[in-house]
Design a protein around this motif. Structure first.
Motif, PDB file in Angstrom:
ATOM      1  N   VAL A  52       0.855  -1.334  -0.082  1.00  0.00           N
ATOM      2  CA  VAL A  52      -0.002   0.049  -0.013  1.00  0.00           C
ATOM      3  C   VAL A  52       0.769   1.319   0.163  1.00  0.00           C
ATOM      4  CG1 VAL A  52      -0.242   0.048   2.587  1.00  0.00           C
ATOM      5  CG2 VAL A  52      -2.259   1.260   1.124  1.00  0.00           C
ATOM      6  N   ASP A  53       0.369   2.285  -0.788  1.00  0.00           N
ATOM      7  CA  ASP A  53       1.061   3.499  -0.544  1.00  0.00           C
ATOM      8  C   ASP A  53       0.175   4.474  -0.067  1.00  0.00           C
ATOM      9  OD1 ASP A  53       2.946   2.470  -2.361  1.00  0.00           O
ATOM     10  OD2 ASP A  53       2.296   3.295  -4.107  1.00  0.00           O
ATOM     11  N   PHE A  54       0.584   5.219   1.054  1.00  0.00           N
ATOM     12  CA  PHE A  54      -0.228   5.922   1.821  1.00  0.00           C
ATOM     13  C   PHE A  54       0.371   7.195   2.628  1.00  0.00           C
ATOM     14  CE2 PHE A  54       1.949   3.325   4.843  1.00  0.00           C
ATOM     15  CZ  PHE A  54       1.776   4.089   6.178  1.00  0.00           C
TER      16      PHE A  54
ATOM     17  N   GLY B 236       9.000  -6.221   6.385  1.00  0.00           N
ATOM     18  CA  GLY B 236       8.559  -5.743   4.951  1.00  0.00           C
ATOM     19  C   GLY B 236       9.331  -4.770   4.595  1.00  0.00           C
ATOM     20  N   GLY B 237       8.881  -4.382   3.334  1.00  0.00           N
ATOM     21  CA  GLY B 237       9.413  -3.116   2.545  1.00  0.00           C
ATOM     22  C   GLY B 237       9.026  -1.824   3.138  1.00  0.00           C
ATOM     23  N   VAL B 238       9.821  -0.797   3.084  1.00  0.00           N
ATOM     24  CA  VAL B 238       9.374   0.448   3.398  1.00  0.00           C
ATOM     25  C   VAL B 238      10.234   1.414   2.219  1.00  0.00           C
ATOM     26  CG1 VAL B 238       9.449   2.366   4.923  1.00  0.00           C
ATOM     27  CG2 VAL B 238       9.396   0.066   5.750  1.00  0.00           C
TER      28      VAL B 238
ATOM     29  N   HIS C 101       5.427   3.801   1.097  1.00  0.00           N
ATOM     30  CA  HIS C 101       5.151   2.464   0.694  1.00  0.00           C
ATOM     31  C   HIS C 101       5.524   1.498   1.655  1.00  0.00           C
ATOM     32  CE1 HIS C 101       5.209  -1.132  -2.227  1.00  0.00           C
ATOM     33  NE2 HIS C 101       5.954  -1.463  -1.213  1.00  0.00           N
ATOM     34  N   VAL C 102       4.563   0.583   2.058  1.00  0.00           N
ATOM     35  CA  VAL C 102       4.916  -0.424   2.718  1.00  0.00           C
ATOM     36  C   VAL C 102       4.439  -1.650   2.281  1.00  0.00           C
ATOM     37  CG1 VAL C 102       4.965   1.050   4.913  1.00  0.00           C
ATOM     38  CG2 VAL C 102       2.918  -0.303   4.274  1.00  0.00           C
ATOM     39  N   ASP C 103       4.988  -2.854   2.510  1.00  0.00           N
ATOM     40  CA  ASP C 103       4.578  -4.054   2.014  1.00  0.00           C
ATOM     41  C   ASP C 103       5.036  -5.134   3.029  1.00  0.00           C
ATOM     42  OD1 ASP C 103       7.317  -4.997   1.317  1.00  0.00           O
ATOM     43  OD2 ASP C 103       7.242  -3.685  -0.266  1.00  0.00           O
TER      44      ASP C 103
ATOM     45  N   THR D 247      14.658  -1.189   2.476  1.00  0.00           N
ATOM     46  CA  THR D 247      14.066   0.143   2.360  1.00  0.00           C
ATOM     47  C   THR D 247      14.777   0.704   1.191  1.00  0.00           C
ATOM     48  OG1 THR D 247      16.086   1.117   3.651  1.00  0.00           O
ATOM     49  CG2 THR D 247      14.099   0.430   4.835  1.00  0.00           C
ATOM     50  N   TRP D 248      13.904   1.864   0.649  1.00  0.00           N
ATOM     51  CA  TRP D 248      14.394   2.617  -0.264  1.00  0.00           C
ATOM     52  C   TRP D 248      13.948   4.054  -0.442  1.00  0.00           C
ATOM     53  CZ3 TRP D 248      10.991  -1.059  -0.563  1.00  0.00           C
ATOM     54  CH2 TRP D 248       9.844  -0.889  -1.207  1.00  0.00           C
TER      55      TRP D 248
END
Length: 184
Positions: free
Chosen positions: A139-141, A161-163, A173-175, A181-182
């Protein structure tokens, strides 16, 4: 005799106070230890739809999960996909880290069909071909009134997860993929 009655009353009063106080820790403990359901408030900024869902020890209800999946649908194709429930839990944990349990999460992008993702990828090099959005795991929020950097830090502190941090586009963005991270 009157002095004895006065002493007796004092001891009885003290005993009553002590008895009452002995029940107080159990009462306070029951209030504190009773789990309160977490609330997840989402607003899809593209459709204007809002949703309040409650998460308890058993997770989200089947009905709430269905509504959450719908609000996170691909708005371009109107396709709905089952979203990883851990993604919703991650959002509630980010809110808790920020001390913003009742804040509304403004969703820019949830699930994306492969077609939508490919179209977005042609327009922007920042879109991954194997995006977790396609899998219903991203989700992008952002949260109105909360600095984006604070949201990013809260998400990173979960170590799950990813950030992705996109300050120019005003979203995080989190997944639920591997930890990474990026900056976009």
């Amino acid at each position: 005799m009157e002095n004895t009655n006065l002493q007796r009353r004092r001891w009885l009063s003290l005993g009553g106070i002590m008895l009452g106080a002995s029940f107080l820790p159990n009462y306070v403990s029951a209030i504190v230890s009773t789990p309160k359901p977490l609330s997840l408030r989402l607003r899809n900024v593209n459709t204007g739809e809002t949703l309040n869902a409650s998460y308890s020890a058993g997770g989200f209800s089947r009905n709430d999960l269905s509504k959450l999946n719908y609000i996170m649908r691909d708005r371009h194709t109107n396709q709905v996909r089952a979203i990883d429930p851990n993604l919703f839990l991650k959002l509630t944990r980010i809110q808790a880290k920020l001390g913003m349990r009742s804040s509304e999460i403004l969703v820019l992008s949830g699930y994306r069909s492969a077609q939508t993702n490919a179209r977005m990828r042609r327009r922007s090099r920042g879109v991954a071909s194997n995006s977790y959005h396609i899998l219903g795991k991203a989700v992008d929020f952002h949260i109105q009134g909360v600095p984006l950097a604070k949201i990013k830090s809260a998400a990173e502190s979960l170590h799950s997860g990813g950030v992705g941090y996109y300050p120019r586009s005003n979203f995080v963005h989190v997944d639920t993929g591997p930890v990474r991270t990026w900056r976009g």
